[in-house]
Design a protein around this motif. Structure first.
Motif, PDB file in Angstrom:
ATOM      1  N   LEU A  56       0.824  -1.127  -0.153  1.00 44.84           N
ATOM      2  CA  LEU A  56      -0.104   0.049   0.056  1.00 44.84           C
ATOM      3  C   LEU A  56       0.800   1.336   0.053  1.00 44.84           C
ATOM      4  O   LEU A  56       0.215   2.360  -0.378  1.00 44.84           O
ATOM      5  N   ASP A  57       2.180   1.313   0.502  1.00 48.14           N
ATOM      6  CA  ASP A  57       2.986   2.503   0.353  1.00 48.14           C
ATOM      7  C   ASP A  57       2.854   3.105  -0.906  1.00 48.14           C
ATOM      8  O   ASP A  57       2.843   4.490  -1.099  1.00 48.14           O
ATOM      9  N   LYS A  58       2.853   2.615  -2.082  1.00 49.13           N
ATOM     10  CA  LYS A  58       2.821   3.215  -3.390  1.00 49.13           C
ATOM     11  C   LYS A  58       1.332   3.596  -3.824  1.00 49.13           C
ATOM     12  O   LYS A  58       1.240   4.328  -4.903  1.00 49.13           O
ATOM     13  N   ASN A  59       0.453   3.452  -3.213  1.00 50.04           N
ATOM     14  CA  ASN A  59      -0.943   3.281  -3.735  1.00 50.04           C
ATOM     15  C   ASN A  59      -1.318   4.930  -3.277  1.00 50.04           C
ATOM     16  O   ASN A  59      -1.320   5.322  -1.975  1.00 50.04           O
ATOM     17  N   THR A  60      -1.514   5.596  -4.340  1.00 50.94           N
ATOM     18  CA  THR A  60      -1.765   7.223  -4.049  1.00 50.94           C
ATOM     19  C   THR A  60      -2.978   7.160  -3.274  1.00 50.94           C
ATOM     20  O   THR A  60      -3.425   8.455  -3.004  1.00 50.94           O
ATOM     21  N   HIS A  61      -3.864   6.512  -3.058  1.00 47.49           N
ATOM     22  CA  HIS A  61      -5.266   6.722  -2.456  1.00 47.49           C
ATOM     23  C   HIS A  61      -4.738   6.460  -0.967  1.00 47.49           C
ATOM     24  O   HIS A  61      -5.862   6.708  -0.093  1.00 47.49           O
ATOM     25  N   VAL A  62      -3.706   5.725  -0.424  1.00 49.57           N
ATOM     26  CA  VAL A  62      -3.746   5.173   0.839  1.00 49.57           C
ATOM     27  C   VAL A  62      -2.649   6.066   1.499  1.00 49.57           C
ATOM     28  O   VAL A  62      -1.662   6.311   1.108  1.00 49.57           O
ATOM     29  N   THR A  63      -2.987   6.457   2.747  1.00 44.28           N
ATOM     30  CA  THR A  63      -2.025   7.103   3.921  1.00 44.28           C
ATOM     31  C   THR A  63      -1.751   6.139   4.915  1.00 44.28           C
ATOM     32  O   THR A  63      -2.693   5.541   5.615  1.00 44.28           O
ATOM     33  N   LEU A  64      -0.691   5.604   5.111  1.00 44.49           N
ATOM     34  CA  LEU A  64      -0.285   4.750   6.445  1.00 44.49           C
ATOM     35  C   LEU A  64       0.649   5.500   7.433  1.00 44.49           C
ATOM     36  O   LEU A  64       1.333   6.288   7.206  1.00 44.49           O
ATOM     37  N   HIS A  65       0.034   5.448   8.638  1.00 42.40           N
ATOM     38  CA  HIS A  65       0.740   6.017   9.828  1.00 42.40           C
ATOM     39  C   HIS A  65       1.163   4.861  10.882  1.00 42.40           C
ATOM     40  O   HIS A  65       0.567   4.320  11.299  1.00 42.40           O
ATOM     41  N   ASP A  66       2.592   4.912  10.935  1.00 45.42           N
ATOM     42  CA  ASP A  66       2.941   3.838  12.202  1.00 45.42           C
ATOM     43  C   ASP A  66       3.012   4.598  13.509  1.00 45.42           C
ATOM     44  O   ASP A  66       3.462   5.753  13.533  1.00 45.42           O
ATOM     45  N   TYR A  67       2.664   3.792  14.524  1.00 52.76           N
ATOM     46  CA  TYR A  67       2.823   4.372  15.797  1.00 52.76           C
ATOM     47  C   TYR A  67       3.580   3.600  16.665  1.00 52.76           C
ATOM     48  O   TYR A  67       3.285   2.533  16.918  1.00 52.76           O
ATOM     49  N   VAL A  68       4.925   4.066  16.635  1.00 48.28           N
ATOM     50  CA  VAL A  68       6.028   3.492  16.996  1.00 48.28           C
ATOM     51  C   VAL A  68       6.351   3.167  18.556  1.00 48.28           C
ATOM     52  O   VAL A  68       5.779   3.884  19.377  1.00 48.28           O
ATOM     53  N   GLY A  69       6.191   1.784  19.060  1.00 48.07           N
ATOM     54  CA  GLY A  69       6.181   1.546  20.373  1.00 48.07           C
ATOM     55  C   GLY A  69       4.636   1.154  21.088  1.00 48.07           C
ATOM     56  O   GLY A  69       4.610   0.687  21.906  1.00 48.07           O
ATOM     57  N   ASN A  70       3.659   1.543  20.056  1.00 46.71           N
ATOM     58  CA  ASN A  70       2.307   1.441  20.641  1.00 46.71           C
ATOM     59  C   ASN A  70       1.862  -0.314  20.091  1.00 46.71           C
ATOM     60  O   ASN A  70       2.240  -0.755  19.274  1.00 46.71           O
ATOM     61  N   ASP A  71       0.899  -0.540  21.339  1.00 50.86           N
ATOM     62  CA  ASP A  71       0.488  -1.838  21.075  1.00 50.86           C
ATOM     63  C   ASP A  71      -1.089  -1.790  20.499  1.00 50.86           C
ATOM     64  O   ASP A  71      -1.619  -0.584  20.344  1.00 50.86           O
ATOM     65  N   HIS A  72      -1.744  -2.617  20.267  1.00 50.62           N
ATOM     66  CA  HIS A  72      -3.299  -2.900  19.494  1.00 50.62           C
ATOM     67  C   HIS A  72      -4.025  -1.941  20.524  1.00 50.62           C
ATOM     68  O   HIS A  72      -4.037  -2.077  21.702  1.00 50.62           O
ATOM     69  N   ALA A  73      -4.955  -1.485  20.030  1.00 51.12           N
ATOM     70  CA  ALA A  73      -5.988  -0.403  20.636  1.00 51.12           C
ATOM     71  C   ALA A  73      -5.328   0.689  21.495  1.00 51.12           C
ATOM     72  O   ALA A  73      -6.021   1.116  22.614  1.00 51.12           O
ATOM     73  N   PHE A  74      -4.502   1.203  21.015  1.00 48.32           N
ATOM     74  CA  PHE A  74      -3.842   2.271  21.753  1.00 48.32           C
ATOM     75  C   PHE A  74      -4.793   3.616  21.675  1.00 48.32           C
ATOM     76  O   PHE A  74      -4.428   4.427  22.761  1.00 48.32           O
ATOM     77  N   ALA A  75      -5.791   3.632  21.077  1.00 52.80           N
ATOM     78  CA  ALA A  75      -6.600   4.871  21.129  1.00 52.80           C
ATOM     79  C   ALA A  75      -8.075   4.188  21.973  1.00 52.80           C
ATOM     80  O   ALA A  75      -8.984   5.249  21.855  1.00 52.80           O
ATOM     81  N   ARG A  76      -8.056   3.141  22.386  1.00 52.89           N
ATOM     82  CA  ARG A  76      -9.192   2.754  23.112  1.00 52.89           C
ATOM     83  C   ARG A  76      -9.303   3.377  24.625  1.00 52.89           C
ATOM     84  O   ARG A  76      -8.479   2.872  25.471  1.00 52.89           O
ATOM     85  N   VAL A  77     -10.037   4.360  24.847  1.00 50.03           N
ATOM     86  CA  VAL A  77     -10.221   5.120  26.367  1.00 50.03           C
ATOM     87  C   VAL A  77     -10.372   3.954  27.248  1.00 50.03           C
ATOM     88  O   VAL A  77     -11.235   3.277  27.312  1.00 50.03           O
ATOM     89  N   GLY A  78      -9.343   3.811  28.156  1.00 54.03           N
ATOM     90  CA  GLY A  78      -9.646   2.980  29.326  1.00 54.03           C
ATOM     91  C   GLY A  78      -9.255   1.552  29.154  1.00 54.03           C
ATOM     92  O   GLY A  78      -9.099   0.702  29.704  1.00 54.03           O
TER      93      GLY A  78
END
Length: 234
Positions: free
Chosen positions: A187-209
C-alpha cells in the motif's frame, strides 16, 4: 458543540438491525459510519460517535454482530468478557458484515440529516472492515485503526478508489511484524492510501480505558482522522 442521539433501523435482504446515531447541532452534515471492535456497540463506540457529532458529523455505529446476537454490549475489562468477545469475533461473517456496512452507508446517505457524503472509520475488527469498505463499498473516505488480518486481503488493494488512512501500531499483539511489512509493501505506493505507524504502541492504543491506551498517540491519530474527514467529506 452539543448533539442529540437516537437509534436507527437498517433494513437488509437478510433482516434488519439497529444502529446508534449521534447528531451535531447543525444538519445536514457529512456522516461517518463507525465500525465496532469485538465488544459490540458499547460505551467506547458510543462515545466515539458522540465525539464525532461534536466535531460536526452525523455518526452512526451499526450493530454488526446482529446475526450472532443483537445488542451485544460488553467491555474489555474482564477475562470473561474477552472470552465472549473472541467468540463473537470467530463467529462473525466478514463478507456479510461488509454488506451490512454498505447497507448502513446507503441508509445514512439518504437521511435528511446528512449531506450525502459518508465516510467510514473502524477499530480492531472494524479496522479490517474499514479497509474492506474502501475496496467493496461506495464510502467516500475510510479510516482504519489497527486493523487485523489486512495482510490476507491485500489482493483487493487494486479496488481502492477512495482516500484510505490506516493507523498501524508497530507493537500490535494481533498483527505480527511480517504482516505489517506486507501491508506497507502493498500500500505504500498506492496514491489513495496514507499509512501512519505509531512506534512502540500496541493494539487498541486509542481505546480510552484500555490496557494499551496511549493518550498522546490517540490524540495524534484522532487529530489526523479529523483532518482527513474534514478534507474529504466537506
Amino acid at each position: 458543540m452539543t448533539m442529540k442521539t437516537g437509534t436507527l433501523t437498517i433494513n437488509t435482504p437478510d433482516g434488519k438491525f439497529s444502529a446508534y446515531a449521534a447528531y451535531p447541532d447543525n444538519t445536514p452534515a457529512p456522516a461517518i459510519v463507525v465500525m465496532q471492535e469485538i465488544f459490540g456497540v458499547n460505551k467506547v463506540m458510543r462515545d466515539i460517535c458522540d465525539s464525532l457529532a461534536r466535531q460536526g458529523f452525523v455518526a452512526v455505529c451499526p450493530d454488526l454482530f446482529w446475526r450472532i446476537q443483537p445488542g451485544i454490549d460488553i467491555t474489555d475489562q474482564t477475562e470473561e468478557e474477552w472470552k465472549q468477545a473472541f467468540g463473537y469475533f470467530q463467529a462473525f461473517d466478514v463478507d456479510a458484515g461488509i454488506r451490512d456496512v454498505q447497507a448502513t452507508i446507503t441508509h445514512v446517505r439518504n437521511m435528511d440529516e446528512t449531506t450525502g457524503k459518508v465516510g467510514t472509520v473502524g477499530y480492531c475488527l472494524g479496522g479490517k472492515l474499514a479497509y474492506l469498505s474502501a475496496t467493496r463499498t461506495d464510502t467516500d473516505a475510510a479510516v482504519g485503526y489497527y486493523g487485523v488480518g489486512l495482510d490476507a486481503l491485500l489482493d483487493e488493494a487494486g479496488n481502492i478508489a477512495v482516500p484510505l488512512m490506516l493507523h498501524i501500531a508497530t507493537e500490535d499483539g494481533f498483527v505480527p511484524k511480517d504482516a505489517q511489512k506486507k501491508v506497507h509493501e502493498a500500500l505504500d505506493k498506492n496514491t489513495h492510501v496514507t499509512l501512519h505507524d505509531y512506534v512502540g504502541n500496541d493494539h487498541a492504543f486509542a481505546r480510552v480505558g484500555g490496557a494499551h491506551y496511549d493518550a498522546e498517540a490517540a490524540k495524534l491519530a484522532n487529530g489526523r482522522t479529523a483532518t482527513f474527514f474534514n478534507n474529504h467529506l466537506g
